[in-house]
Motif scaffolding. Structure first.
Motif, PDB file in Angstrom:
ATOM      1  N   LEU A   1      48.314 -46.854 -62.299  1.00  0.00           N
ATOM      2  CA  LEU A   1      47.923 -45.657 -61.555  1.00  0.00           C
ATOM      3  C   LEU A   1      48.014 -44.482 -62.518  1.00  0.00           C
ATOM      4  O   LEU A   1      49.088 -44.162 -63.028  1.00  0.00           O
ATOM      5  CB  LEU A   1      48.854 -45.430 -60.363  1.00  0.00           C
ATOM      6  CG  LEU A   1      48.736 -46.403 -59.190  1.00  0.00           C
ATOM      7  CD1 LEU A   1      49.763 -46.065 -58.115  1.00  0.00           C
ATOM      8  CD2 LEU A   1      47.334 -46.398 -58.611  1.00  0.00           C
ATOM      9  N   ALA A   2      46.877 -43.857 -62.790  1.00  0.00           N
ATOM     10  CA  ALA A   2      46.838 -42.740 -63.728  1.00  0.00           C
ATOM     11  C   ALA A   2      47.420 -41.492 -63.083  1.00  0.00           C
ATOM     12  O   ALA A   2      47.607 -41.427 -61.862  1.00  0.00           O
ATOM     13  CB  ALA A   2      45.403 -42.487 -64.174  1.00  0.00           C
ATOM     14  N   GLU A   3      47.699 -40.509 -63.908  1.00  0.00           N
ATOM     15  CA  GLU A   3      48.176 -39.235 -63.383  1.00  0.00           C
ATOM     16  C   GLU A   3      47.121 -38.674 -62.430  1.00  0.00           C
ATOM     17  O   GLU A   3      45.930 -38.662 -62.733  1.00  0.00           O
ATOM     18  CB  GLU A   3      48.418 -38.259 -64.541  1.00  0.00           C
ATOM     19  CG  GLU A   3      49.111 -36.981 -64.111  1.00  0.00           C
ATOM     20  CD  GLU A   3      49.488 -36.110 -65.296  1.00  0.00           C
ATOM     21  OE1 GLU A   3      49.712 -34.912 -65.075  1.00  0.00           O
ATOM     22  OE2 GLU A   3      49.548 -36.629 -66.430  1.00  0.00           O
ATOM     23  N   GLY A   4      47.560 -38.244 -61.263  1.00  0.00           N
ATOM     24  CA  GLY A   4      46.633 -37.736 -60.257  1.00  0.00           C
ATOM     25  C   GLY A   4      46.185 -38.784 -59.263  1.00  0.00           C
ATOM     26  O   GLY A   4      45.645 -38.441 -58.212  1.00  0.00           O
ATOM     27  N   GLU A   5      46.370 -40.070 -59.581  1.00  0.00           N
ATOM     28  CA  GLU A   5      46.061 -41.135 -58.622  1.00  0.00           C
ATOM     29  C   GLU A   5      47.290 -41.405 -57.763  1.00  0.00           C
ATOM     30  O   GLU A   5      48.416 -41.337 -58.258  1.00  0.00           O
ATOM     31  CB  GLU A   5      45.631 -42.412 -59.344  1.00  0.00           C
ATOM     32  CG  GLU A   5      44.318 -42.280 -60.083  1.00  0.00           C
ATOM     33  CD  GLU A   5      43.913 -43.541 -60.811  1.00  0.00           C
ATOM     34  OE1 GLU A   5      42.705 -43.794 -60.941  1.00  0.00           O
ATOM     35  OE2 GLU A   5      44.813 -44.292 -61.275  1.00  0.00           O
TER      36      GLU A   5
ATOM     37  N   VAL B   1      53.587 -52.312 -58.887  1.00  0.00           N
ATOM     38  CA  VAL B   1      52.894 -52.718 -57.662  1.00  0.00           C
ATOM     39  C   VAL B   1      51.633 -51.877 -57.470  1.00  0.00           C
ATOM     40  O   VAL B   1      50.557 -52.403 -57.171  1.00  0.00           O
ATOM     41  CB  VAL B   1      53.830 -52.619 -56.442  1.00  0.00           C
ATOM     42  CG1 VAL B   1      53.056 -52.843 -55.141  1.00  0.00           C
ATOM     43  CG2 VAL B   1      54.973 -53.625 -56.556  1.00  0.00           C
ATOM     44  N   GLY B   2      51.732 -50.574 -57.664  1.00  0.00           N
ATOM     45  CA  GLY B   2      50.561 -49.715 -57.532  1.00  0.00           C
ATOM     46  C   GLY B   2      49.459 -50.081 -58.509  1.00  0.00           C
ATOM     47  O   GLY B   2      48.273 -50.087 -58.165  1.00  0.00           O
TER      48      GLY B   2
ATOM     49  N   ARG C   1      55.010 -46.919 -58.746  1.00  0.00           N
ATOM     50  CA  ARG C   1      54.708 -46.767 -60.174  1.00  0.00           C
ATOM     51  C   ARG C   1      55.793 -47.388 -61.066  1.00  0.00           C
ATOM     52  O   ARG C   1      55.601 -47.506 -62.280  1.00  0.00           O
ATOM     53  CB  ARG C   1      54.594 -45.287 -60.519  1.00  0.00           C
ATOM     54  CG  ARG C   1      53.425 -44.604 -59.850  1.00  0.00           C
ATOM     55  CD  ARG C   1      53.503 -43.078 -60.031  1.00  0.00           C
ATOM     56  NE  ARG C   1      52.343 -42.429 -59.451  1.00  0.00           N
ATOM     57  CZ  ARG C   1      51.166 -42.312 -60.054  1.00  0.00           C
ATOM     58  NH1 ARG C   1      51.002 -42.777 -61.275  1.00  0.00           N
ATOM     59  NH2 ARG C   1      50.162 -41.728 -59.439  1.00  0.00           N
ATOM     60  N   ASP C   2      56.906 -47.762 -60.477  1.00  0.00           N
ATOM     61  CA  ASP C   2      58.035 -48.276 -61.250  1.00  0.00           C
ATOM     62  C   ASP C   2      57.659 -49.594 -61.928  1.00  0.00           C
ATOM     63  O   ASP C   2      56.900 -50.398 -61.387  1.00  0.00           O
ATOM     64  CB  ASP C   2      59.236 -48.476 -60.324  1.00  0.00           C
ATOM     65  CG  ASP C   2      60.549 -48.554 -61.073  1.00  0.00           C
ATOM     66  OD1 ASP C   2      60.549 -48.452 -62.321  1.00  0.00           O
ATOM     67  OD2 ASP C   2      61.588 -48.723 -60.417  1.00  0.00           O
ATOM     68  N   THR C   3      58.204 -49.820 -63.111  1.00  0.00           N
ATOM     69  CA  THR C   3      57.963 -51.048 -63.866  1.00  0.00           C
ATOM     70  C   THR C   3      59.318 -51.721 -64.111  1.00  0.00           C
ATOM     71  O   THR C   3      59.896 -51.583 -65.186  1.00  0.00           O
ATOM     72  CB  THR C   3      57.250 -50.740 -65.200  1.00  0.00           C
ATOM     73  OG1 THR C   3      58.025 -49.775 -65.931  1.00  0.00           O
ATOM     74  CG2 THR C   3      55.868 -50.165 -64.949  1.00  0.00           C
TER      75      THR C   3
END
Length: 199
Positions: free
Chosen positions: A95-99, A56-57, A46-48
């Motif tokens: 990637l949304a919260e919960g994904e 990457v996700g 999730r890092d940007t």
């Protein structure tokens, strides 16, 4: 051309048909893009690390969006470009919260098999109708051939595989060649060594 899972050597030169070349290059970009996630933790995925909001996700999720949209259109489904469609497009980069990365990779793998099989089943010279692309000034459907769409898909996925390469290099210095080699379990050579997790 026999389709294969993502854990295989990237597509190489040979006396391939035009259709096999297109499928091979699409598969190669998907291999590279997926390898960018190899060995990442959920926070890393999730890092940007660059100045954009790409991760990457998120790119794995977006590639799934691209494949899903192609499958929908190529099966004759009407895929309107409206407010809901635009929201789906913009949301596909994160990637949304919960994904989770694991779930995104599972979706990617499932769609990849369907996507490559569909592309392989269509002749490059087959007549198709290209959808509107208002961001490129194309406001109406256009009569075209499948070859145009396949080359565009190579372009689209290669762009995002390159994004994923840069993001991964910023995260831990890993490059696409060493990641693909590690994923495939191939030994190193004089030019590249498989990626190993940092000590």
């Amino acid at each position: 051309m026999q389709l294969h899972p993502w854990e295989v050597t990237m597509f190489g030169p040979g006396r391939h048909s035009e259709g096999d070349n297109l499928v091979g290059f699409l598969d190669g970009q998907l291999t590279s893009l997926r390898a960018a996630a190899f060995g990442l933790s959920e926070p890393q995925a999730r890092d940007t690390p660059c100045r954009s909001s790409l991760s990457v996700g998120g790119l794995i999720k977006h590639a799934s969006y691209v494949m899903r949209q192609y499958l929908r259109r190529s099966s004759g489904e009407d895929v309107p470009i409206d407010e809901a469609g635009f929201a789906e497009f913009t949301g596909s980069f994160t990637l949304a919260e919960g994904e989770t990365l694991a779930a995104a990779l599972k979706t990617f793998d499932d769609l990849r098999a369907q996507f490559l099989a569909r592309v392989a089943s269509i002749g490059p010279g087959d007549e198709v109708v290209a959808p509107p692309a208002p961001w490129d000034g194309v406001d109406e459907p256009v009569a075209s051939v499948a070859r145009f769409e396949f080359v565009h898909l190579v372009e689209e996925l290669a762009r995002h595989a390159g994004h994923a390469d840069i993001l991964r290099e910023q995260l831990d210095g890993a490059d696409a060649a060493s990641l693909v080699m590690a994923v495939e379990g191939r030994p190193g050579n004089d030019f590249v060594q498989p990626w190993t997790p940092p000590a």
